[in-house]
Design a protein around this motif. Structure first.
Motif, PDB file in Angstrom:
ATOM      1  N   TYR A 105      -0.608   5.228   8.416  1.00 55.77           N
ATOM      2  CA  TYR A 105      -1.846   5.820   7.980  1.00 55.77           C
ATOM      3  C   TYR A 105      -2.231   7.240   7.869  1.00 55.77           C
ATOM      4  O   TYR A 105      -2.841   7.757   7.174  1.00 55.77           O
ATOM      5  N   GLN A 165      -3.550   8.044   2.439  1.00 59.29           N
ATOM      6  CA  GLN A 165      -4.091   7.049   1.928  1.00 59.29           C
ATOM      7  C   GLN A 165      -5.242   7.634   1.066  1.00 59.29           C
ATOM      8  O   GLN A 165      -5.490   7.199  -0.179  1.00 59.29           O
ATOM      9  N   GLU A 166      -5.955   8.788   1.448  1.00 57.81           N
ATOM     10  CA  GLU A 166      -6.852   9.396   0.545  1.00 57.81           C
ATOM     11  C   GLU A 166      -6.522  10.492   0.066  1.00 57.81           C
ATOM     12  O   GLU A 166      -6.576  10.863  -1.046  1.00 57.81           O
ATOM     13  N   TYR A 179     -17.580   1.954  -3.190  1.00 54.57           N
ATOM     14  CA  TYR A 179     -17.308   0.766  -2.400  1.00 54.57           C
ATOM     15  C   TYR A 179     -17.582  -0.410  -3.079  1.00 54.57           C
ATOM     16  O   TYR A 179     -18.345  -1.489  -2.666  1.00 54.57           O
ATOM     17  N   MET A 222     -13.823  -3.652   1.573  1.00 57.71           N
ATOM     18  CA  MET A 222     -13.433  -2.281   1.783  1.00 57.71           C
ATOM     19  C   MET A 222     -13.897  -1.865   3.318  1.00 57.71           C
ATOM     20  O   MET A 222     -13.572  -0.820   3.863  1.00 57.71           O
ATOM     21  N   SER A 249      -9.054   2.944  -0.571  1.00 61.57           N
ATOM     22  CA  SER A 249     -10.037   3.736  -0.359  1.00 61.57           C
ATOM     23  C   SER A 249     -11.104   3.678  -1.389  1.00 61.57           C
ATOM     24  O   SER A 249     -11.012   3.098  -2.312  1.00 61.57           O
ATOM     25  N   ALA A 250     -12.220   4.655  -1.167  1.00 65.10           N
ATOM     26  CA  ALA A 250     -13.034   4.612  -2.261  1.00 65.10           C
ATOM     27  C   ALA A 250     -12.601   5.195  -3.572  1.00 65.10           C
ATOM     28  O   ALA A 250     -12.894   4.896  -4.524  1.00 65.10           O
ATOM     29  N   TYR A 251     -11.308   5.756  -3.485  1.00 67.81           N
ATOM     30  CA  TYR A 251     -10.477   6.345  -4.724  1.00 67.81           C
ATOM     31  C   TYR A 251      -9.968   5.487  -5.297  1.00 67.81           C
ATOM     32  O   TYR A 251      -9.649   5.739  -6.693  1.00 67.81           O
ATOM     33  N   GLU A 261      -5.086  -6.404  -0.321  1.00 66.55           N
ATOM     34  CA  GLU A 261      -4.547  -5.410  -0.862  1.00 66.55           C
ATOM     35  C   GLU A 261      -4.427  -5.823  -2.286  1.00 66.55           C
ATOM     36  O   GLU A 261      -4.729  -5.089  -3.521  1.00 66.55           O
TER      37      GLU A 261
END
Length: 208
Positions: free
Chosen positions: A121, A125-126, A148, A154, A164-166, A183
């Motif tokens: 984590y 991840q972002e 999203y 999500m 993520s949103a990316y 995933e």
């Protein structure tokens, strides 16, 4: 209508990003009129180091890409593992080799998404996606995040899930964990999503 070409360019040391890349390709190819192709960036580690880290053989059905071949594509999805919150050096070396394309801004206006693998984590991840945007920005490429739009997936909190949103992502942990079904679903969705946007932009080019 002409074919829209989407290049999925990735680097994978232990196979996690490759697994995601193949699902991204499946999603992109699900869009009518889109031809999605997988490419690998060159390896920079020696055979000795690769043996020490127990890296599996590279996929023999995916060719290595040269920087100038990026010109052939209408859009991109770039995938890489994280190293201290940024893309792996192999992928950064590939981007560093695109200086001639940068000088001519030959990739400006082309859409691009990113996907990734991290250890845990706290592995980025972002941040890995956010720092990758600098490469796209200097080329004038259009970063395409997922937002999203993937829907309920999500907001999953009952199982470990990357992304993520990316964009789409996975966790490798100590290397033994593999991308989960959720995933992979997000990877498929991202491929399809970016392919649709690439197709739309190709058929509705920006006016000069």
């Amino acid at each position: 209508m002409t074919t829209t070409k989407v290049y999925i360019v990735y680097y994978s040391l232990h196979g996690h990003v490759e697994t995601m890349a193949r699902e991204v390709q499946r999603g992109a190819n699900a869009v009518e009129g889109v031809e999605a192709t997988l490419w690998q960036v060159p390896e920079t580690l020696s055979d000795t180091i690769l043996q020490k880290v127990k890296a599996p053989p590279r996929a023999n059905d995916v060719a290595e890409i040269r920087p100038e071949q990026l010109l052939e594509a209408d859009g991109f999805l770039f995938g890489f593992p994280s190293r201290f919150g940024v893309m792996a050096s192999q992928f950064k070396a590939f981007f560093d080799a695109t200086h001639e394309l940068w000088a001519s801004q030959a990739l400006a206006g082309k859409p691009a998404g990113v996907f990734w693998s991290t250890g845990f984590y706290g592995g980025g991840q972002e941040l890995t996606a956010l720092t990758a945007v600098t490469q796209l920005a200097h080329h004038g490429m259009l970063f395409v995040p997922l937002g999203y739009t993937f829907g309920s997936g999500m907001f999953e909190i009952n199982e470990v899930k990357g992304g993520s949103a990316y964009g789409a992502g996975t966790f490798a942990a100590d290397g033994s964990r593999q991308p989960t079904e959720l995933e992979l679903q997000q990877a498929f969705y991202q491929g399809k999503y970016v392919a649709k946007i690439t197709k739309k932009l190709k058929n509705q080019p920006l006016s000069s």
